[in-house]
Scaffold this motif. Structure first.
Motif, PDB file in Angstrom:
ATOM      1  N   GLU A 174      -6.475 -23.702  15.609  1.00  0.00           N
ATOM      2  CA  GLU A 174      -6.453 -24.069  14.189  1.00  0.00           C
ATOM      3  C   GLU A 174      -7.779 -24.762  13.943  1.00  0.00           C
ATOM      4  OE1 GLU A 174      -2.527 -26.159  13.168  1.00  0.00           O
ATOM      5  OE2 GLU A 174      -2.537 -25.870  15.323  1.00  0.00           O
TER       6      GLU A 174
ATOM      7  N   VAL B  89      -6.347 -20.335  10.900  1.00  0.00           N
ATOM      8  CA  VAL B  89      -5.398 -20.304  12.020  1.00  0.00           C
ATOM      9  C   VAL B  89      -5.507 -18.949  12.716  1.00  0.00           C
ATOM     10  CG1 VAL B  89      -2.974 -20.569  12.708  1.00  0.00           C
ATOM     11  CG2 VAL B  89      -3.842 -21.779  10.684  1.00  0.00           C
TER      12      VAL B  89
ATOM     13  N   GLU C 265      -8.374 -24.310   6.412  1.00  0.00           N
ATOM     14  CA  GLU C 265      -7.771 -24.283   7.750  1.00  0.00           C
ATOM     15  C   GLU C 265      -7.649 -22.823   8.160  1.00  0.00           C
ATOM     16  OE1 GLU C 265      -4.364 -26.690   8.875  1.00  0.00           O
ATOM     17  OE2 GLU C 265      -3.819 -25.221  10.404  1.00  0.00           O
TER      18      GLU C 265
HETATM   19 MG   LIG Z   1      -1.929 -25.745  11.246  1.00  0.00          MG
END
Ligand SMILES: [Mg+2]
Ligand SMILES: Nc1ncnc2c1ncn2[C@@H]1O[C@H](COP(=O)(O)OP(=O)(O)OP(=O)(O)O)[C@@H](O)[C@H]1O
Ligand SMILES: [Mg+2]
Length: 499
Positions: free
Chosen positions: A13, A161, A159
């Protein structure tokens, strides 16, 4: 020994700070290193009654990133509140995208290289979500107090991932390097890990081949490529040893202590956090458009058209690698070095443009094996390199036309750094470094060497080819390192055969 019985699996992440002037939901300045608490709007400080206003620039950067990572951009995405109580989060919740993120299902091709091994792998991207960064707690150990700096609070983050697609720290760190290059190319994040603008959380587990994935631990906030690699290696080893000794891996959060190169449990590990996710009531769903759907919109002012952003996508590192391989017939390993070092591709292509008859492989060899080394030694970068592409191309031409030998070219390049105003031809002239290619002169030298070394000739006759090189080297030395080694070898061979 255990490594054969266990497989390790890693998913990442990555928090990338979005390169915009202002924050995700407020107009406060977004800059690293300002005096504490000077870049904080009332909204960032969570004053009651203040409302978020979505920064269009952050969304555009997120979409560009999603397209660069070959993701599908969701036409509708949503914002949610993720609650947790920590001093650096004044609202008591972070606005993120839990239910419907900005983009899903992408991939990145990345290169792994070490001395023996060079390969291209693919990592799948699960999703990209937009969210707020938190502030920073500053701990004064001496006076035993903690203070808060809210400058970073509310900065836009992407973010990113990944799927659990990496098998170890080498894989994962090579991927992070590639991601850095991509984000820097599209300028959506400056990726300065040491300043925290790119932070990596590594999820790590081990299992036996053929069995289900093991329980993962999450090592938070890795802030250098080295730490990513070292933390994962340590954690894999720790988990295997734990399991081999009859223990169980706990699904816990850990941090990496760079002093001892070990992962350690974070203090909050006992608390199983319930984030109490809920839709963010103050932000409507985020609608994005394409060339087709945009036709239905009356006012285009605040509209974001994914197809328009796609047009702005520049060539990415992997595109450049593929193009250089095809256009110049270069090896992937060499192309990877050129792309890895900012500015080298431009330098290479400028040399090729100025002297198109020059062999591309020779140019890339010169850049990788000679220029990079001298730049490092003399503390230059390619951006302030005193040797112009024109002069560099001419130096290579001198080798290509055998005016000077390859080994002499190192010395010429060194001189070119010291005296950038003198051309390589003039340096060769002044230093009397021109290679001797006159066959009569070289034959004389070879004959003298053969006269002086009958024993080596005898050994050569017994079929040991390396003695030919010994004789040629002696001739090179006798010529003051100026004899053309290719011609010397030819003459030496002829003389030996006719003796
Ligand atoms: Mg996360
Ligand atoms: N068994 C496993 N071993 C290693 N990595 C795993 C495993 N299962 C999932 N992962 C990885 O863990 C990460 C999970 O990230 P995700 O953001 O979905 O959840 P989270 O860590 O629970 O949430 P948060 O954002 O609060 O940290 C992904 O990168 C995924 O690939
Ligand atoms: Mg996580």
């Amino acid at each position: 020994m255990w490594s054969k019985q266990w497989k390790s699996v890693v998913g990442l992440e990555i928090h990338a700070q979005i390169n915009t002037e202002s924050k995700l939901f407020s107009g406060a300045e977004n800059k690293f290193g300002g005096p504490t608490n000077t870049q904080v709007s009332l909204f960032d400080a969570a004053f009651p009654g203040t409302l978020p206003v979505l920064n269009k620039g952050c969304v555009e950067a997120g979409v560009l990133t999603a397209l660069a990572l070959r993701c599908t951009v969701n036409k509708v995405s949503k914002f949610d509140r993720k609650h947790y109580f920590y001093a650096d989060l004044p609202a008591g919740y972070q606005i993120t995208q839990q239910r419907q993120p900005l983009a899903v299902k992408g991939y990145v091709d990345y290169c792994i290289s070490d001395k023996n091994n060079f390969q291209t792998k693919t990592a799948n991207i699960t999703q990209i979500q937009l969210e707020q960064d938190s502030g920073k707690s500053l701990h004064d150990e001496k006076d035993k107090i903690s203070l808060i700096d809210l400058n970073r609070c509310g900065t836009g983050l992407m973010e990113i991932v990944t799927e659990p697609d990496f098998s170890d720290g080498t894989d994962a760190s090579a991927f992070v390097k590639e991601l850095q290059k991509i984000l820097q190319t599209i300028q959506t994040c400056d990726c300065k890990m040491e300043e925290g603008s790119l932070r990596v959380d590594a999820n790590i587990s081990v299992h036996k081949p053929g069995e289900r994935l093991g329980v993962r631990t999450e090592v938070k906030n890795l802030n250098s490529i080295k730490s990513v690699s070292k933390a994962i290696s340590f954690e894999v080893k720790r988990q295997i040893e734990l399991l081999e000794n009859g223990g169980v891996v706990e699904n816990e959060t850990r941090s990496f202590d760079t002093e001892i190169d070990e992962t350690v449990p974070m203090r909050d590990k006992e608390v199983k956090t319930d984030y109490r996710f809920m839709p963010e009531p103050n932000l409507p769903p985020l609608h994005l458009f394409d060339n087709e759907s945009v036709k239905t919109v009356a006012s285009k002012i605040s509209v974001i058209n994914i197809d328009d952003i796609q047009q702005k996508l520049p060539p990415l590192p992997e595109d450049t690698r593929k193009r250089l391989e095809q256009q110049y017939c270069l090896k992937r390993r060499d192309v990877a070095v050129l792309v890895d070092n900012s500015g080298l591709v431009d330098y290479f292509e400028e040399v090729m443009r100025l002297s198109p008859t020059t062999n591309a492989k020779l140019v890339s060899n010169f850049i990788i094996n000679q220029l990079l080394g001298v730049l490092n030694d003399k503390k230059f970068t390619i951006h302030n390199c005193p040797v112009t592409t024109d002069d560099f191309g001419r130096l290579i031409d001198l080798v290509q036309t055998e005016e000077i030998s390859y080994s002499t070219s190192y010395k010429v390049l060194d001189e070119m750094f010291e005296h950038p105003n003198i051309t390589p031809e003039d340096i060769v002239e002044q230093k009397d470094w021109r290679q001797i290619s006159d066959t009569q002169v070289l034959t004389n030298i070879c004959e003298k060497v053969l006269e002086e070394h009958p024993k080596i000739i005898a050994k050569y006759r017994k079929g040991k080819l390396k003695y030919l090189h010994t004789l040629v080297n002696k001739a090179v030395i006798d010529s003051n390192n100026k004899g053309n080694p290719r011609i010397l070898k030819q003459i030496m061979e002829d003389l030996l055969d006719n003796k």
